[in-house]
Design an enzyme around this catalytic site. Structure first.
Site, short mmCIF file in Angstrom:
data_model
loop_
_atom_site.label_atom_id
_atom_site.label_comp_id
_atom_site.label_asym_id
_atom_site.label_seq_id
_atom_site.Cartn_x
_atom_site.Cartn_y
_atom_site.Cartn_z
N SER A 1 30.67 -64.81 -98.94
CA SER A 1 30.15 -64.23 -97.69
C SER A 1 30.73 -62.84 -97.44
CB SER A 1 30.44 -65.18 -96.53
OG SER A 1 29.73 -64.81 -95.37
N ASP B 1 19.59 -68.32 -97.32
CA ASP B 1 20.49 -69.48 -97.29
C ASP B 1 20.75 -69.98 -95.87
OD1 ASP B 1 22.26 -67.66 -96.17
OD2 ASP B 1 23.68 -67.69 -97.83
N HIS C 1 24.50 -71.53 -96.48
CA HIS C 1 25.47 -70.45 -96.62
C HIS C 1 26.89 -70.94 -96.96
CE1 HIS C 1 26.94 -66.41 -96.09
NE2 HIS C 1 27.82 -66.81 -95.20
#
Length: 516
Positions: free
Chosen positions: A98, A418, A471
């Site tokens: 991320s 995602d 995610h």
């Protein structure tokens, strides 16, 4: 958890710090696993504390301020050098997840830049120490989902709560305790500004165009049409009848504005509006950040501008949150570089923007972009003015706005990604901007796109995470873990099978007119 609104650093008398070591890989509560599964699997092929370390950092701070306050970047540099030295010169594999991908992008510029701004490692430090960077769910170009956080301290999920239970979030008990505190918190974290969409209209689209133009969220209908319509002329007419969202309009005040031809939208520029306090009562101003200075005229002017693209969104945030943006834009930039030789790009504010910085000179290094796809992911929003009570945030997502054909649900238009990062943000750099020798990748580092398609479990025995590509849940995906382990065991991108895509990322990337 709030930081000082003036400095973006510790408030007076309060110090919150990240813990260190592999213990930081533990789950963040019941069922919310982050790195635990991946670390356990790496241990199975021989990794341990002396050959693997967790680079925990304070994700609230700007990337450069993690070095100023905690010397985080120096610690990462020292740890990598130690591991390479004690492993007989074998290079390191870096696995950011991320926003950690943006942090490490900043690190690769910092570590080679001369002091005092950089780490003084020299122009070939990355080439000497890094084998591969495996980015997982990386928001390289930002996320539209960050915009509601700044404008109204909400997300599509919160807007749906409004629709289900009208008045719940607006009542006197919850409103000051939830959304205003969320806004105050997010406006104090410089790191959140790094999530604002980067690349402006060139990347994200204008009022009448976007790379995902023609996207259909109804895969079944798309497949049905493709099997039935065999005549090319009929196929062309069938496509023309399908309505598509104007994804380039990231924020629109009203569903009619989101759908109208741009020539029919009567817009009034907000930048000349006169701001002023809403009321004399100052009792709630500590809660709702900078909106108390907007006044009725300022609020109305924002709505009268009607619709905002990626470029005008940045201008809007300077208007509604000038203190936050003045502080944060000293550390982050959101444009596209015309001339990479311009001396200004040696400043750290550009280092985490892949469109305004270059990859290191490291031709043997490989860069991967691993991310999930197949989940509806927020791309643009329909907004409305909220009640003008003194302590209320003046804007909110219009949860009543829905249109199945254009992927509009609860006030948010969606594309595939995602669930947090759209495919465009996660995949474009490796699919096009870094692919081959470009001005952003001068030494031609090999790049690969590996997508993992969302597939719900067929039985309860499979568990919720083994095939989930959301995610965070993607960190437990069997397919992703296998790819990471093979790279950590020495495999190259070609040995993995090269690119593997399920989306239209290459098609969408080609539509973006970016000089490389």
């Amino acid at each position: 958890m709030s930081l000082d609104n003036e400095t973006g650093m510790d408030p007076c008398g309060i110090r919150v710090r990240p813990i260190s070591g592999l213990v930081t890989a533990d789950g963040l509560g019941s069922g919310y696993f982050v790195w635990t599964t991946l670390v356990s699997n790496l241990a199975r092929i021989g990794y341990e504390e002396k050959t693997m370390f967790m680079a925990a950092y304070d994700w609230r701070l700007s990337f450069q301020n993690t070095q100023v306050r905690d010397q985080t970047l120096s610690r990462i540099k020292n740890n990598i050098e130690l591991m390479v030295a004690t492993s007989g010169g074998q290079k390191a594999v870096i696995i950011p997840h991320s926003a950690g991908a943006l942090f490490f992008l900043h690190f690769m510029k910092w570590v080679e830049a001369p002091p005092p701004m950089g780490g003084g490692g020299g122009p070939y430090w990355c080439s000497k120490h890094i084998k591969a960077v495996v980015n997982i769910a990386a928001p390289f170009l930002g996320v539209p989902k960050a915009i509601p956080l700044f404008l109204s301290a909400e997300s599509k999920d919160i807007s749906l709560v409004r629709a289900i239970a009208p008045g719940f979030l607006e009542n006197d008990i919850f409103q000051p305790q939830i959304l205003q505190h969320v806004m105050r918190l997010s406006h104090s974290w410089d790191s959140t500004v790094s999530m604002i969409p980067r690349g402006g209209d060139t990347i994200w689209g204008s009022l009448d165009w976007s790379p995902e133009e023609g996207y259909s969220c109804d895969q079944k209908r798309e497949m049905k049409n493709s099997t039935r319509v065999t005549n090319p002329a009929r196929a062309k007419s069938a496509i023309s009848l399908t309505r598509s969202a104007n994804f380039g309009r990231i924020v629109s005040f009203g569903k009619d504005v989101a759908e109208a031809p741009s020539n029919d939208i009567d817009r009034i520029d907000f930048k000349g509006a006169v701001k002023g306090h809403r009321a004399e009562n100052r009792t709630c101003r500590d809660l709702w950040a900078e909106y108390h200075g907007m006044g009725f005229e300022g609020t109305k002017a924002v709505a009268d501008y009607k619709t905002y693209t990626a470029e005008s969104i940045v201008e809007l945030l300077h208007f509604v949150a000038p203190k936050m943006m003045a502080r944060s834009t000293a550390h982050f930039s959101h444009g596209i570089a015309d001339n990479m030789d311009d001396p200004k790009y040696k400043h750290y504010k550009y280092w985490s923007n892949p469109l305004e910085t270059t990859l290191p000179i490291a031709p043997e290094m490989e860069i991967f972009s691993f991310y999930g796809t197949g989940l509806p992911t927020e791309r643009s929003y329909v907004y409305k003015l909220s009640p003008t009570a003194e302590c209320h945030i003046p804007f909110q997502i219009d949860s009543s706005a829905n249109d199945e054909e254009t992927c509009l649900k609860g006030g948010a238009y969606s594309v595939y990604g995602d669930g947090t990062v759209p495919v465009l943000s996660a995949g474009f750099m490796c699919a096009k901007a870094w692919h081959g020798k470009t001005k952003f990748n001068p030494s031609g580092i090999r790049t690969y796109v590996r997508e993992y398609r969302q597939s719900p479990p067929t039985t309860l025995l499979e568990g919720c995470g083994t095939l989930n590509c959301a995610h965070v849940d993607i960190m437990r995906s069997f397919a992703l873990i296998e790819d990471v382990i093979r790279i950590a065991a020495g495999a190259s991108g070609e040995e993995l099978g090269g690119n593997r895509v399920h989306s239209n990322i290459f098609k969408w990337s080609e539509k973006i007119n970016l000089q490389l």
